[in-house]
Design a protein around this motif. Sequence first.
Motif, PDB file in Angstrom:
ATOM      1  N   TRP A  78    -124.968 -34.446 -95.054  1.00 16.39           N
ATOM      2  CA  TRP A  78    -123.732 -35.141 -94.700  1.00 16.39           C
ATOM      3  C   TRP A  78    -123.264 -34.737 -93.305  1.00 16.39           C
ATOM      4  O   TRP A  78    -122.713 -35.558 -92.567  1.00 16.39           O
ATOM      5  CB  TRP A  78    -122.647 -34.858 -95.740  1.00 16.39           C
ATOM      6  N   ARG A  79    -123.473 -33.463 -92.938  1.00 18.41           N
ATOM      7  CA  ARG A  79    -123.116 -33.022 -91.584  1.00 18.41           C
ATOM      8  C   ARG A  79    -123.894 -33.816 -90.539  1.00 18.41           C
ATOM      9  O   ARG A  79    -123.338 -34.259 -89.532  1.00 18.41           O
ATOM     10  CB  ARG A  79    -123.400 -31.527 -91.426  1.00 18.41           C
ATOM     11  N   ASP A  80    -125.196 -34.006 -90.781  1.00 14.65           N
ATOM     12  CA  ASP A  80    -126.013 -34.763 -89.834  1.00 14.65           C
ATOM     13  C   ASP A  80    -125.493 -36.195 -89.689  1.00 14.65           C
ATOM     14  O   ASP A  80    -125.395 -36.724 -88.568  1.00 14.65           O
ATOM     15  CB  ASP A  80    -127.476 -34.800 -90.304  1.00 14.65           C
ATOM     16  N   LEU A  81    -125.163 -36.815 -90.807  1.00 13.40           N
ATOM     17  CA  LEU A  81    -124.689 -38.199 -90.766  1.00 13.40           C
ATOM     18  C   LEU A  81    -123.351 -38.293 -90.027  1.00 13.40           C
ATOM     19  O   LEU A  81    -123.115 -39.243 -89.270  1.00 13.40           O
ATOM     20  CB  LEU A  81    -124.549 -38.749 -92.186  1.00 13.40           C
ATOM     21  N   ILE A  82    -122.475 -37.299 -90.246  1.00  8.59           N
ATOM     22  CA  ILE A  82    -121.190 -37.290 -89.555  1.00  8.59           C
ATOM     23  C   ILE A  82    -121.392 -37.101 -88.052  1.00  8.59           C
ATOM     24  O   ILE A  82    -120.742 -37.769 -87.231  1.00  8.59           O
ATOM     25  CB  ILE A  82    -120.275 -36.187 -90.132  1.00  8.59           C
ATOM     26  N   LEU A  83    -122.305 -36.199 -87.668  1.00 12.41           N
ATOM     27  CA  LEU A  83    -122.579 -35.972 -86.247  1.00 12.41           C
ATOM     28  C   LEU A  83    -123.159 -37.230 -85.598  1.00 12.41           C
ATOM     29  O   LEU A  83    -122.784 -37.578 -84.468  1.00 12.41           O
ATOM     30  CB  LEU A  83    -123.556 -34.801 -86.081  1.00 12.41           C
TER      31      LEU A  83
ATOM     32  N   VAL B  71    -115.007 -35.108 -86.505  1.00  9.95           N
ATOM     33  CA  VAL B  71    -116.355 -34.695 -86.101  1.00  9.95           C
ATOM     34  C   VAL B  71    -116.324 -33.311 -85.470  1.00  9.95           C
ATOM     35  O   VAL B  71    -117.089 -32.409 -85.853  1.00  9.95           O
ATOM     36  CB  VAL B  71    -116.959 -35.717 -85.119  1.00  9.95           C
ATOM     37  N   PHE B  72    -115.428 -33.118 -84.492  1.00  8.34           N
ATOM     38  CA  PHE B  72    -115.367 -31.837 -83.798  1.00  8.34           C
ATOM     39  C   PHE B  72    -114.871 -30.724 -84.722  1.00  8.34           C
ATOM     40  O   PHE B  72    -115.268 -29.566 -84.562  1.00  8.34           O
ATOM     41  CB  PHE B  72    -114.472 -31.948 -82.567  1.00  8.34           C
ATOM     42  N   SER B  73    -114.006 -31.061 -85.670  1.00 12.58           N
ATOM     43  CA  SER B  73    -113.481 -30.043 -86.578  1.00 12.58           C
ATOM     44  C   SER B  73    -114.577 -29.503 -87.487  1.00 12.58           C
ATOM     45  O   SER B  73    -114.679 -28.291 -87.708  1.00 12.58           O
ATOM     46  CB  SER B  73    -112.338 -30.615 -87.422  1.00 12.58           C
ATOM     47  N   ILE B  74    -115.408 -30.392 -88.012  1.00 15.68           N
ATOM     48  CA  ILE B  74    -116.487 -29.942 -88.896  1.00 15.68           C
ATOM     49  C   ILE B  74    -117.462 -29.056 -88.131  1.00 15.68           C
ATOM     50  O   ILE B  74    -117.881 -27.994 -88.607  1.00 15.68           O
ATOM     51  CB  ILE B  74    -117.208 -31.153 -89.518  1.00 15.68           C
ATOM     52  N   ASP B  75    -117.816 -29.462 -86.911  1.00 15.45           N
ATOM     53  CA  ASP B  75    -118.703 -28.642 -86.090  1.00 15.45           C
ATOM     54  C   ASP B  75    -118.062 -27.292 -85.784  1.00 15.45           C
ATOM     55  O   ASP B  75    -118.717 -26.243 -85.798  1.00 15.45           O
ATOM     56  CB  ASP B  75    -119.029 -29.384 -84.790  1.00 15.45           C
ATOM     57  N   SER B  76    -116.755 -27.311 -85.510  1.00 15.85           N
ATOM     58  CA  SER B  76    -116.026 -26.080 -85.208  1.00 15.85           C
ATOM     59  C   SER B  76    -116.006 -25.139 -86.408  1.00 15.85           C
ATOM     60  O   SER B  76    -116.236 -23.922 -86.269  1.00 15.85           O
ATOM     61  CB  SER B  76    -114.588 -26.419 -84.791  1.00 15.85           C
TER      62      SER B  76
ATOM     63  N   LEU C  81    -115.489 -19.057 -78.324  1.00 16.32           N
ATOM     64  CA  LEU C  81    -116.399 -20.131 -78.711  1.00 16.32           C
ATOM     65  C   LEU C  81    -115.638 -21.401 -79.077  1.00 16.32           C
ATOM     66  O   LEU C  81    -116.035 -22.510 -78.679  1.00 16.32           O
ATOM     67  CB  LEU C  81    -117.256 -19.680 -79.897  1.00 16.32           C
ATOM     68  N   GLU C  82    -114.551 -21.249 -79.824  1.00 13.35           N
ATOM     69  CA  GLU C  82    -113.778 -22.414 -80.261  1.00 13.35           C
ATOM     70  C   GLU C  82    -113.117 -23.115 -79.069  1.00 13.35           C
ATOM     71  O   GLU C  82    -113.034 -24.351 -79.038  1.00 13.35           O
ATOM     72  CB  GLU C  82    -112.718 -21.996 -81.280  1.00 13.35           C
ATOM     73  N   VAL C  83    -112.651 -22.341 -78.084  1.00 11.89           N
ATOM     74  CA  VAL C  83    -112.047 -22.946 -76.892  1.00 11.89           C
ATOM     75  C   VAL C  83    -113.095 -23.748 -76.126  1.00 11.89           C
ATOM     76  O   VAL C  83    -112.851 -24.874 -75.684  1.00 11.89           O
ATOM     77  CB  VAL C  83    -111.416 -21.861 -75.994  1.00 11.89           C
ATOM     78  N   VAL C  84    -114.289 -23.162 -75.972  1.00  8.95           N
ATOM     79  CA  VAL C  84    -115.363 -23.868 -75.269  1.00  8.95           C
ATOM     80  C   VAL C  84    -115.747 -25.140 -76.021  1.00  8.95           C
ATOM     81  O   VAL C  84    -115.913 -26.211 -75.424  1.00  8.95           O
ATOM     82  CB  VAL C  84    -116.591 -22.943 -75.098  1.00  8.95           C
ATOM     83  N   LEU C  85    -115.883 -25.024 -77.355  1.00  7.04           N
ATOM     84  CA  LEU C  85    -116.233 -26.192 -78.156  1.00  7.04           C
ATOM     85  C   LEU C  85    -115.125 -27.244 -78.161  1.00  7.04           C
ATOM     86  O   LEU C  85    -115.380 -28.424 -78.397  1.00  7.04           O
ATOM     87  CB  LEU C  85    -116.537 -25.766 -79.600  1.00  7.04           C
ATOM     88  N   GLY C  86    -113.879 -26.808 -77.906  1.00 10.11           N
ATOM     89  CA  GLY C  86    -112.752 -27.738 -77.923  1.00 10.11           C
ATOM     90  C   GLY C  86    -112.559 -28.506 -76.630  1.00 10.11           C
ATOM     91  O   GLY C  86    -111.744 -29.435 -76.571  1.00 10.11           O
ATOM     92  N   ILE C  87    -113.315 -28.146 -75.576  1.00 12.14           N
ATOM     93  CA  ILE C  87    -113.144 -28.813 -74.286  1.00 12.14           C
ATOM     94  C   ILE C  87    -113.453 -30.296 -74.398  1.00 12.14           C
ATOM     95  O   ILE C  87    -112.708 -31.144 -73.894  1.00 12.14           O
ATOM     96  CB  ILE C  87    -114.032 -28.146 -73.220  1.00 12.14           C
TER      97      ILE C  87
ATOM     98  N   ALA D 196    -105.375 -32.121 -85.380  1.00 11.46           N
ATOM     99  CA  ALA D 196    -106.616 -31.344 -85.346  1.00 11.46           C
ATOM    100  C   ALA D 196    -106.413 -29.994 -86.019  1.00 11.46           C
ATOM    101  O   ALA D 196    -107.290 -29.512 -86.757  1.00 11.46           O
ATOM    102  CB  ALA D 196    -107.075 -31.156 -83.901  1.00 11.46           C
ATOM    103  N   LEU D 197    -105.244 -29.367 -85.777  1.00  7.75           N
ATOM    104  CA  LEU D 197    -104.948 -28.085 -86.415  1.00  7.75           C
ATOM    105  C   LEU D 197    -104.868 -28.244 -87.928  1.00  7.75           C
ATOM    106  O   LEU D 197    -105.468 -27.461 -88.684  1.00  7.75           O
ATOM    107  CB  LEU D 197    -103.636 -27.525 -85.870  1.00  7.75           C
ATOM    108  N   VAL D 198    -104.115 -29.247 -88.377  1.00  3.79           N
ATOM    109  CA  VAL D 198    -103.969 -29.482 -89.814  1.00  3.79           C
ATOM    110  C   VAL D 198    -105.326 -29.736 -90.458  1.00  3.79           C
ATOM    111  O   VAL D 198    -105.652 -29.200 -91.525  1.00  3.79           O
ATOM    112  CB  VAL D 198    -103.014 -30.663 -90.072  1.00  3.79           C
ATOM    113  N   MET D 199    -106.147 -30.537 -89.787  1.00  5.69           N
ATOM    114  CA  MET D 199    -107.444 -30.887 -90.335  1.00  5.69           C
ATOM    115  C   MET D 199    -108.353 -29.662 -90.442  1.00  5.69           C
ATOM    116  O   MET D 199    -109.032 -29.455 -91.448  1.00  5.69           O
ATOM    117  CB  MET D 199    -108.103 -31.952 -89.444  1.00  5.69           C
ATOM    118  N   ARG D 200    -108.340 -28.820 -89.409  1.00  2.00           N
ATOM    119  CA  ARG D 200    -109.223 -27.645 -89.425  1.00  2.00           C
ATOM    120  C   ARG D 200    -108.770 -26.624 -90.466  1.00  2.00           C
ATOM    121  O   ARG D 200    -109.607 -26.010 -91.135  1.00  2.00           O
ATOM    122  CB  ARG D 200    -109.281 -27.025 -88.035  1.00  2.00           C
ATOM    123  N   LEU D 201    -107.458 -26.444 -90.596  1.00  2.00           N
ATOM    124  CA  LEU D 201    -106.971 -25.520 -91.619  1.00  2.00           C
ATOM    125  C   LEU D 201    -107.273 -26.056 -93.019  1.00  2.00           C
ATOM    126  O   LEU D 201    -107.618 -25.290 -93.929  1.00  2.00           O
ATOM    127  CB  LEU D 201    -105.466 -25.289 -91.449  1.00  2.00           C
ATOM    128  N   ALA D 202    -107.161 -27.373 -93.191  1.00  2.00           N
ATOM    129  CA  ALA D 202    -107.488 -27.969 -94.490  1.00  2.00           C
ATOM    130  C   ALA D 202    -108.965 -27.794 -94.808  1.00  2.00           C
ATOM    131  O   ALA D 202    -109.342 -27.473 -95.944  1.00  2.00           O
ATOM    132  CB  ALA D 202    -107.118 -29.454 -94.492  1.00  2.00           C
TER     133      ALA D 202
END
Length: 271
Positions: free
Chosen positions: A102-107, A158-163, A23-29, A58-64
Amino acid sequence: MDSIIPLLSDPAAWAALVTLVILEVVLGIDNLIFISILSNKLPAHQQQTARRVGIGLALVMRLALLSMIAFIVSLTTPVFDLGITGAPGQNGEPTFETQFSWRDLILIAGGLFLVWKATKEIHHSVDDEPSGEALDKKGKAAIGFGAAIVQIIALDMVFSIDSILTAVGMTDEVPIMMAAVIITVGVMLVAADPLANFINRNPTVVMLALGFLLMIGAVLIADGFGVHVPKGYIYAAMAFSAMVETLNIWARNGREKRRVASPSNTNGETA
Protein backbone atom coordinates in the motif's frame (compact mmCIF):
# COMPACT_ATOMS: atom_id res chain seq x y z
CA MET A 1 4.06 9.84 31.47
CA ASP A 2 6.10 7.17 33.25
CA SER A 3 7.58 6.11 29.93
CA ILE A 4 8.52 9.69 28.98
CA ILE A 5 10.46 10.63 32.14
CA PRO A 6 13.29 8.09 31.58
CA LEU A 7 13.70 9.39 28.01
CA LEU A 8 14.38 12.91 29.28
CA SER A 9 17.55 11.72 31.02
CA ASP A 10 18.69 9.41 28.21
CA PRO A 11 21.39 10.97 25.95
CA ALA A 12 20.60 8.41 23.24
CA ALA A 13 16.98 9.58 23.18
CA TRP A 14 18.06 13.22 22.78
CA ALA A 15 20.48 12.24 20.00
CA ALA A 16 17.69 10.34 18.24
CA LEU A 17 15.37 13.35 18.62
CA VAL A 18 17.89 15.81 17.14
CA THR A 19 18.75 13.47 14.26
CA LEU A 20 15.09 12.81 13.54
CA VAL A 21 14.19 16.51 13.59
CA ILE A 22 16.95 17.26 11.07
CA LEU A 23 15.77 14.44 8.80
CA GLU A 24 12.13 15.48 9.11
CA VAL A 25 12.95 19.12 8.30
CA VAL A 26 14.88 18.06 5.20
CA LEU A 27 12.07 15.72 4.14
CA GLY A 28 9.55 18.52 4.75
CA ILE A 29 11.19 20.94 2.30
CA ASP A 30 9.42 19.47 -0.73
CA ASN A 31 6.07 19.60 1.08
CA LEU A 32 6.70 23.23 2.04
CA ILE A 33 7.62 24.18 -1.54
CA PHE A 34 4.35 22.69 -2.81
CA ILE A 35 2.31 24.50 -0.16
CA SER A 36 4.08 27.80 -0.92
CA ILE A 37 3.50 27.58 -4.67
CA LEU A 38 -0.13 26.52 -4.30
CA SER A 39 -0.98 29.14 -1.67
CA ASN A 40 0.51 31.88 -3.86
CA LYS A 41 -2.26 31.13 -6.38
CA LEU A 42 -4.87 32.37 -3.92
CA PRO A 43 -5.95 35.97 -3.31
CA ALA A 44 -3.44 37.77 -1.07
CA HIS A 45 -5.73 37.82 1.98
CA GLN A 46 -6.14 34.01 1.88
CA GLN A 47 -2.53 32.96 1.28
CA GLN A 48 -1.26 32.96 4.86
CA THR A 49 -4.42 31.26 6.11
CA ALA A 50 -4.04 28.50 3.52
CA ARG A 51 -0.44 27.91 4.56
CA ARG A 52 -1.35 27.81 8.25
CA VAL A 53 -4.29 25.47 7.67
CA GLY A 54 -2.28 23.21 5.36
CA ILE A 55 0.65 22.87 7.75
CA GLY A 56 -1.67 22.50 10.74
CA LEU A 57 -3.48 19.65 9.00
CA ALA A 58 -0.10 18.07 8.27
CA LEU A 59 0.60 18.07 12.02
CA VAL A 60 -2.79 16.54 12.85
CA MET A 61 -2.36 13.92 10.15
CA ARG A 62 1.13 12.90 11.26
CA LEU A 63 0.15 12.66 14.92
CA ALA A 64 -2.90 10.60 13.95
CA LEU A 65 -0.71 8.28 11.87
CA LEU A 66 1.71 7.92 14.78
CA SER A 67 -1.20 6.78 16.97
CA MET A 68 -1.74 4.00 14.39
CA ILE A 69 1.93 3.07 14.17
CA ALA A 70 1.26 -0.66 13.79
CA PHE A 71 -1.06 0.06 10.88
CA ILE A 72 1.51 2.34 9.20
CA VAL A 73 4.22 -0.31 9.46
CA SER A 74 1.82 -2.85 7.93
CA LEU A 75 1.56 -0.65 4.84
CA THR A 76 4.94 -2.00 3.75
CA THR A 77 3.56 -5.56 3.49
CA PRO A 78 3.14 -6.57 -0.20
CA VAL A 79 -0.47 -6.84 -1.33
CA PHE A 80 0.09 -8.11 -4.89
CA ASP A 81 2.92 -8.98 -7.25
CA LEU A 82 2.94 -8.77 -11.06
CA GLY A 83 5.96 -11.07 -11.16
CA ILE A 84 8.19 -8.67 -13.10
CA THR A 85 11.67 -7.81 -11.84
CA GLY A 86 14.63 -5.98 -13.29
CA ALA A 87 18.16 -7.27 -13.81
CA PRO A 88 20.22 -7.76 -10.62
CA GLY A 89 22.10 -4.66 -9.48
CA GLN A 90 25.52 -4.34 -7.87
CA ASN A 91 24.25 -5.75 -4.56
CA GLY A 92 22.38 -8.60 -6.21
CA GLU A 93 18.98 -6.96 -5.68
CA PRO A 94 16.70 -6.34 -8.70
CA THR A 95 16.92 -2.86 -10.21
CA PHE A 96 13.13 -2.66 -10.01
CA GLU A 97 10.23 -4.87 -8.98
CA THR A 98 6.47 -5.03 -9.30
CA GLN A 99 5.72 -6.36 -5.83
CA PHE A 100 3.53 -3.57 -4.51
CA SER A 101 2.54 -2.66 -0.96
CA TRP A 102 0.00 0.00 0.00
CA ARG A 103 2.93 2.35 0.68
CA ASP A 104 4.21 1.77 -2.86
CA LEU A 105 0.79 2.49 -4.35
CA ILE A 106 0.44 5.67 -2.28
CA LEU A 107 3.91 6.85 -3.35
CA ILE A 108 3.15 6.16 -7.02
CA ALA A 109 -0.18 8.01 -6.81
CA GLY A 110 1.44 10.95 -5.02
CA GLY A 111 4.33 11.01 -7.49
CA LEU A 112 1.96 11.04 -10.47
CA PHE A 113 -0.02 13.85 -8.82
CA LEU A 114 3.16 15.90 -8.30
CA VAL A 115 4.39 15.30 -11.86
CA TRP A 116 0.99 16.32 -13.25
CA LYS A 117 0.78 19.45 -11.09
CA ALA A 118 4.34 20.56 -11.76
CA THR A 119 4.07 19.93 -15.51
CA LYS A 120 0.77 21.81 -15.70
CA GLU A 121 2.18 24.77 -13.77
CA ILE A 122 5.34 24.87 -15.92
CA HIS A 123 3.11 24.93 -19.00
CA HIS A 124 1.13 27.86 -17.60
CA SER A 125 4.36 29.67 -16.66
CA VAL A 126 5.66 29.61 -20.23
CA ASP A 127 2.28 30.12 -21.92
CA ASP A 128 1.74 33.71 -23.03
CA GLU A 129 -2.02 33.29 -23.27
CA PRO A 130 -3.96 32.95 -19.97
CA SER A 131 -6.04 29.79 -20.05
CA GLY A 132 -8.17 30.29 -16.95
CA GLU A 133 -7.00 26.98 -15.49
CA ALA A 134 -6.76 26.49 -11.74
CA LEU A 135 -3.00 26.97 -11.67
CA ASP A 136 -2.80 29.76 -14.25
CA LYS A 137 -0.30 32.31 -13.00
CA LYS A 138 -2.24 35.12 -14.70
CA GLY A 139 -5.36 34.23 -12.73
CA LYS A 140 -4.43 33.76 -9.11
CA ALA A 141 -8.03 33.78 -7.95
CA ALA A 142 -8.92 30.94 -10.37
CA ILE A 143 -8.18 28.39 -7.65
CA GLY A 144 -10.54 28.36 -4.69
CA PHE A 145 -9.51 28.20 -1.04
CA GLY A 146 -11.22 24.84 -0.56
CA ALA A 147 -9.59 23.39 -3.68
CA ALA A 148 -6.16 24.52 -2.47
CA ILE A 149 -6.69 22.91 0.95
CA VAL A 150 -7.85 19.63 -0.64
CA GLN A 151 -4.74 19.51 -2.82
CA ILE A 152 -2.49 20.32 0.14
CA ILE A 153 -4.13 17.54 2.19
CA ALA A 154 -3.63 15.05 -0.66
CA LEU A 155 0.12 15.74 -0.78
CA ASP A 156 0.33 15.96 3.02
CA MET A 157 -0.89 12.36 3.17
CA VAL A 158 1.88 11.15 0.87
CA PHE A 159 4.64 13.09 2.62
CA SER A 160 3.27 12.23 6.07
CA ILE A 161 3.39 8.48 5.46
CA ASP A 162 6.95 8.73 4.13
CA SER A 163 7.87 10.90 7.13
CA ILE A 164 6.39 8.46 9.66
CA LEU A 165 8.10 5.46 8.07
CA THR A 166 11.39 7.36 8.27
CA ALA A 167 10.73 8.02 11.96
CA VAL A 168 9.96 4.34 12.57
CA GLY A 169 13.31 3.45 11.04
CA MET A 170 15.13 5.84 13.38
CA THR A 171 13.62 4.99 16.78
CA ASP A 172 11.09 2.74 18.47
CA GLU A 173 9.95 5.40 20.93
CA VAL A 174 6.64 6.98 19.90
CA PRO A 175 7.09 10.02 22.24
CA ILE A 176 10.35 10.86 20.43
CA MET A 177 8.59 10.56 17.07
CA MET A 178 5.76 12.83 18.23
CA ALA A 179 8.18 15.41 19.63
CA ALA A 180 10.16 15.39 16.35
CA VAL A 181 6.96 15.84 14.30
CA ILE A 182 5.75 18.75 16.46
CA ILE A 183 9.14 20.50 16.29
CA THR A 184 9.38 19.93 12.52
CA VAL A 185 5.90 21.33 11.87
CA GLY A 186 6.77 24.32 14.07
CA VAL A 187 9.82 24.98 11.88
CA MET A 188 7.62 24.68 8.79
CA LEU A 189 5.15 27.21 10.22
CA VAL A 190 7.97 29.69 10.83
CA ALA A 191 9.53 29.13 7.40
CA ALA A 192 6.31 29.01 5.34
CA ASP A 193 5.66 32.75 4.94
CA PRO A 194 9.28 33.80 4.22
CA LEU A 195 9.64 30.99 1.66
CA ALA A 196 6.33 31.80 -0.04
CA ASN A 197 7.16 35.54 -0.15
CA PHE A 198 10.63 34.82 -1.54
CA ILE A 199 9.17 32.60 -4.27
CA ASN A 200 6.56 35.24 -5.06
CA ARG A 201 9.19 38.02 -5.36
CA ASN A 202 11.50 35.99 -7.61
CA PRO A 203 9.64 34.50 -10.59
CA THR A 204 12.66 32.46 -11.71
CA VAL A 205 12.65 30.67 -8.36
CA VAL A 206 9.13 29.44 -9.14
CA MET A 207 10.45 27.53 -12.17
CA LEU A 208 13.30 26.10 -10.09
CA ALA A 209 10.87 25.03 -7.36
CA LEU A 210 8.60 23.41 -9.96
CA GLY A 211 11.63 21.56 -11.30
CA PHE A 212 12.26 20.28 -7.77
CA LEU A 213 8.65 19.08 -7.47
CA LEU A 214 8.89 17.37 -10.87
CA MET A 215 12.06 15.58 -9.76
CA ILE A 216 10.55 14.62 -6.40
CA GLY A 217 7.45 13.26 -8.15
CA ALA A 218 9.62 11.10 -10.41
CA VAL A 219 11.58 9.85 -7.38
CA LEU A 220 8.34 8.92 -5.57
CA ILE A 221 7.16 6.94 -8.59
CA ALA A 222 10.54 5.20 -8.88
CA ASP A 223 10.46 4.39 -5.16
CA GLY A 224 7.03 2.85 -5.59
CA PHE A 225 8.49 0.53 -8.24
CA GLY A 226 11.35 -0.50 -5.98
CA VAL A 227 13.97 1.79 -7.55
CA HIS A 228 15.49 3.47 -4.51
CA VAL A 229 17.31 6.68 -5.41
CA PRO A 230 19.60 7.80 -2.54
CA LYS A 231 18.03 10.88 -0.96
CA GLY A 232 21.48 12.44 -0.56
CA TYR A 233 21.79 12.76 -4.33
CA ILE A 234 18.39 14.45 -4.55
CA TYR A 235 19.07 17.02 -1.87
CA ALA A 236 22.61 17.65 -3.12
CA ALA A 237 21.19 18.45 -6.57
CA MET A 238 18.56 20.72 -5.02
CA ALA A 239 21.17 22.52 -2.91
CA PHE A 240 23.47 23.04 -5.90
CA SER A 241 20.62 24.36 -8.07
CA ALA A 242 19.51 26.69 -5.27
CA MET A 243 23.08 27.99 -4.91
CA VAL A 244 23.33 28.72 -8.64
CA GLU A 245 19.95 30.50 -8.59
CA THR A 246 21.07 32.53 -5.57
CA LEU A 247 24.10 33.72 -7.54
CA ASN A 248 21.81 34.64 -10.44
CA ILE A 249 19.56 36.65 -8.11
CA TRP A 250 22.57 38.50 -6.66
CA ALA A 251 23.83 39.24 -10.18
CA ARG A 252 20.42 40.56 -11.29
CA ASN A 253 20.06 42.70 -8.19
CA GLY A 254 23.57 44.11 -8.72
CA ARG A 255 22.82 45.01 -12.34
CA GLU A 256 19.53 46.62 -11.32
CA LYS A 257 21.24 48.71 -8.63
CA ARG A 258 23.90 49.88 -11.09
CA ARG A 259 21.24 50.73 -13.67
CA VAL A 260 19.28 52.81 -11.15
CA ALA A 261 22.42 54.50 -9.85
CA SER A 262 23.66 55.38 -13.35
CA PRO A 263 20.87 57.26 -15.24
CA SER A 264 21.28 57.25 -19.04
CA ASN A 265 21.30 60.37 -21.20
CA THR A 266 19.10 60.82 -24.23
CA ASN A 267 21.63 59.01 -26.45
CA GLY A 268 21.45 55.94 -24.21
CA GLU A 269 24.94 56.54 -22.82
CA THR A 270 25.75 56.56 -19.11
CA ALA A 271 26.06 60.04 -17.75
